[in-house]
Structures are given as structure tokens and as C-alpha cells.
Enzyme design. Structure first.
Site, short mmCIF file in Angstrom:
data_model
loop_
_atom_site.label_atom_id
_atom_site.label_comp_id
_atom_site.label_asym_id
_atom_site.label_seq_id
_atom_site.Cartn_x
_atom_site.Cartn_y
_atom_site.Cartn_z
N SER A 176 0.83 -1.20 0.00
CA SER A 176 0.00 0.00 0.00
C SER A 176 0.87 1.26 0.00
O SER A 176 2.09 1.19 0.07
CB SER A 176 -0.89 0.01 1.25
OG SER A 176 -0.08 0.20 2.41
N MET A 177 0.19 2.38 -0.04
CA MET A 177 0.88 3.66 0.15
C MET A 177 1.54 3.65 1.53
O MET A 177 1.00 3.06 2.47
CB MET A 177 -0.12 4.83 0.09
CG MET A 177 -0.83 5.00 -1.23
SD MET A 177 0.12 5.92 -2.43
CE MET A 177 0.20 7.54 -1.70
N PHE A 178 2.70 4.27 1.64
CA PHE A 178 3.43 4.45 2.90
C PHE A 178 3.94 3.14 3.51
O PHE A 178 4.18 3.05 4.70
CB PHE A 178 2.59 5.21 3.94
CG PHE A 178 1.92 6.42 3.36
CD1 PHE A 178 2.66 7.52 2.95
CD2 PHE A 178 0.55 6.45 3.19
CE1 PHE A 178 2.03 8.63 2.40
CE2 PHE A 178 -0.08 7.55 2.64
CZ PHE A 178 0.67 8.65 2.24
N LYS B 92 7.73 0.72 -0.19
CA LYS B 92 8.07 0.08 -1.49
C LYS B 92 9.24 0.78 -2.16
O LYS B 92 10.22 0.14 -2.54
CB LYS B 92 6.86 0.13 -2.44
CG LYS B 92 5.65 -0.60 -2.00
CD LYS B 92 4.49 -0.42 -2.95
CE LYS B 92 4.13 1.00 -3.25
NZ LYS B 92 3.70 1.80 -2.10
N THR B 93 9.15 2.09 -2.30
CA THR B 93 10.21 2.84 -2.97
C THR B 93 11.48 2.82 -2.15
O THR B 93 12.59 2.72 -2.70
CB THR B 93 9.75 4.28 -3.26
OG1 THR B 93 8.58 4.23 -4.08
CG2 THR B 93 10.83 5.08 -3.96
N CYS C 164 -1.53 0.84 10.02
CA CYS C 164 -2.84 1.49 9.95
C CYS C 164 -2.87 2.69 10.88
O CYS C 164 -2.53 2.59 12.06
CB CYS C 164 -3.93 0.49 10.34
SG CYS C 164 -5.59 1.20 10.31
N TYR D 37 -4.03 10.34 0.92
CA TYR D 37 -4.16 8.91 1.19
C TYR D 37 -3.82 8.58 2.63
O TYR D 37 -3.05 9.29 3.28
CB TYR D 37 -3.22 8.10 0.28
CG TYR D 37 -3.62 8.13 -1.18
CD1 TYR D 37 -4.58 7.26 -1.67
CD2 TYR D 37 -3.04 9.04 -2.05
CE1 TYR D 37 -4.95 7.28 -3.00
CE2 TYR D 37 -3.40 9.08 -3.38
CZ TYR D 37 -4.35 8.19 -3.86
OH TYR D 37 -4.72 8.22 -5.18
N GLU E 129 6.72 2.82 -9.39
CA GLU E 129 5.33 3.14 -9.73
C GLU E 129 4.84 2.36 -10.95
O GLU E 129 4.19 2.90 -11.85
CB GLU E 129 5.15 4.65 -9.95
CG GLU E 129 5.57 5.51 -8.77
CD GLU E 129 4.68 5.40 -7.54
OE1 GLU E 129 3.71 4.62 -7.55
OE2 GLU E 129 4.97 6.10 -6.55
N ALA E 130 5.14 1.08 -10.97
CA ALA E 130 4.80 0.23 -12.13
C ALA E 130 3.30 0.16 -12.40
O ALA E 130 2.89 -0.07 -13.53
CB ALA E 130 5.36 -1.18 -11.93
#
Length: 193
Positions: free
Chosen positions: A22-24, A27-28, A150, A178, A94-95
Site C-alpha cells: 500500500s501507500m506508505f 516500497k520505494t 494502519c 491517502y 510506480e509500475a
């Protein structure tokens, strides 16, 4: 009678690694970590991102923690094939924003002997599989799913809840747009929207 082994064991094949969540969720951050290790090992590394992603920088991949690495923005996945020639390692951030051709591009690069590391959201803001990510995950040799925390329950979060009513599938955003939510918190928030 002795049969000569005609199998070529020196044939070089690469592989695909997918980092999703998910966001945050980091991943990056994880993508940058793996790419920096490859650079440290003196491997030829190229990093790509969608050209329209200019949130933090036009020419760099930047994590939410402000870690960054130089990249090449591309308008379409097919551009990566031309620009990655001769690389050992290819990173793609950001695939989920690329079209389905990104799957063929990643497989082509891996078949040429390259290590391909791809990061992207596995689900959109509605909790549905996002763009080419399911196909990338299915064809990858390695899949790493990372989780955020969360903001409402403190549990593991793997949903990216969009705070606004904007229904555009492709909406770049930050913490103002988000929020990472757990399954229970996400479905409660969607019901109350």
C-alpha cells in the site's frame, strides 16, 4: 559409449523481483535500497519511472522518507527497452501507472539476462488489483509484499484509503490524499463514505 554434454550451462538469464504494498509501506525505500547495493557492487544500474510522476522531483525516484536515486522518466513502458540496453540491473518505480506492456518489457529484460526490480501499488484506492501489478507478481521469481501501519488501529495496513471523493484511478498524492488502513478500518471507512 560417452555422450558429450551439449547443454549450455553458461547461458545467462535474469529475473524479476516485485516489491508491492500500500501507500506508505516502504516500497520505494526498498527499491532504492536494492538498487544502491547493486551500484555499490559496481553493476550497471538504470532506474525508470512514469514521466508524469513529478511529485517530489522530475528526474529522481524519491521515497516518502526523502531518500532518492537518479532516474529516467519515460512516457511508456516500451521506452525502457531502448534505454536499458547493456544494464545489469533495471529498477522501475510506480509500475502500476504503466500499461500492460510493462509485463512484456520486464520479461524481455529478464530474458536478456538482467535483474529487474519493480515497485508498485498492488491495489488501487478501491481495494482492487491495480493495473499490470497482478501479472507482474505472477511472472516474477520473487515477490516482496511490504505493509504500512494502519493510522486508525495500529495493525498492519495493506489498503490505500483515498480521503477525497476524486474517482480518477490515477491520482498522485501524499498523506493529505491517502491513508494506510487495515482491512477492517478500510471497509468501515468505505462504508461510511
Amino acid at each position: 559409449m560417452f555422450l558429450e554434454n551439449t547443454t549450455n550451462h553458461s547461458e545467462k538469464f535474469g529475473w524479476i523481483e516485485v516489491i508491492c504494498g500500500s501507500m506508505f509501506s516502504g516500497k520505494t525505500e526498498e527499491l532504492i535500497r536494492r538498487l544502491r547495493r547493486a551500484q555499490f557492487a559496481k553493476q550497471k544500474v538504470e532506474i525508470f519511472k512514469p514521466a508524469f510522476d513529478t511529485r517530489y522531483d522530475e528526474g529522481k525516484v524519491v521515497s516518502h522518507n526523502s531518500n532518492e536515486i537518479q532516474s529516467t522518466p519515460v512516457p511508456a513502458a516500451t521506452n525502457i527497452l531502448l534505454l536499458a540496453d547493456g544494464c545489469d540491473v533495471v529498477g522501475i518505480d510506480e509500475a502500476q501507472f504503466f500499461d500492460d506492456e510493462i509485463v512484456n518489457v520486464c520479461n524481455d529484460l529478464a530474458n536478456r539476462g538482467m535483474r529487474v526490480i519493480v515497485a508498485g501499488l498492488d491495489m488501487d484506492y478501491k481495494g482492487k488489483p491495480f493495473g499490470p501489478m497482478p501479472a507482474l507478481m505472477a511472472t516474477a521469481e520473487y515477490v516482496t509484499k511490504v505493509h504500512a501501519v494502519c493510522t486508525r488501529t495500529g495493525n498492519l495496513a495493506h489498503f490505500s484509503y483515498r480521503k477525497s471523493d476524486d474517482e480518477n484511478l490515477y491520482m498522485l498524492g501524499e498523506q493529505d490524499s491517502y491513508e494506510p488502513l487495515s482491512r477492517a478500518a478500510f471497509f468501515k471507512a468505505m462504508k461510511n463514505k
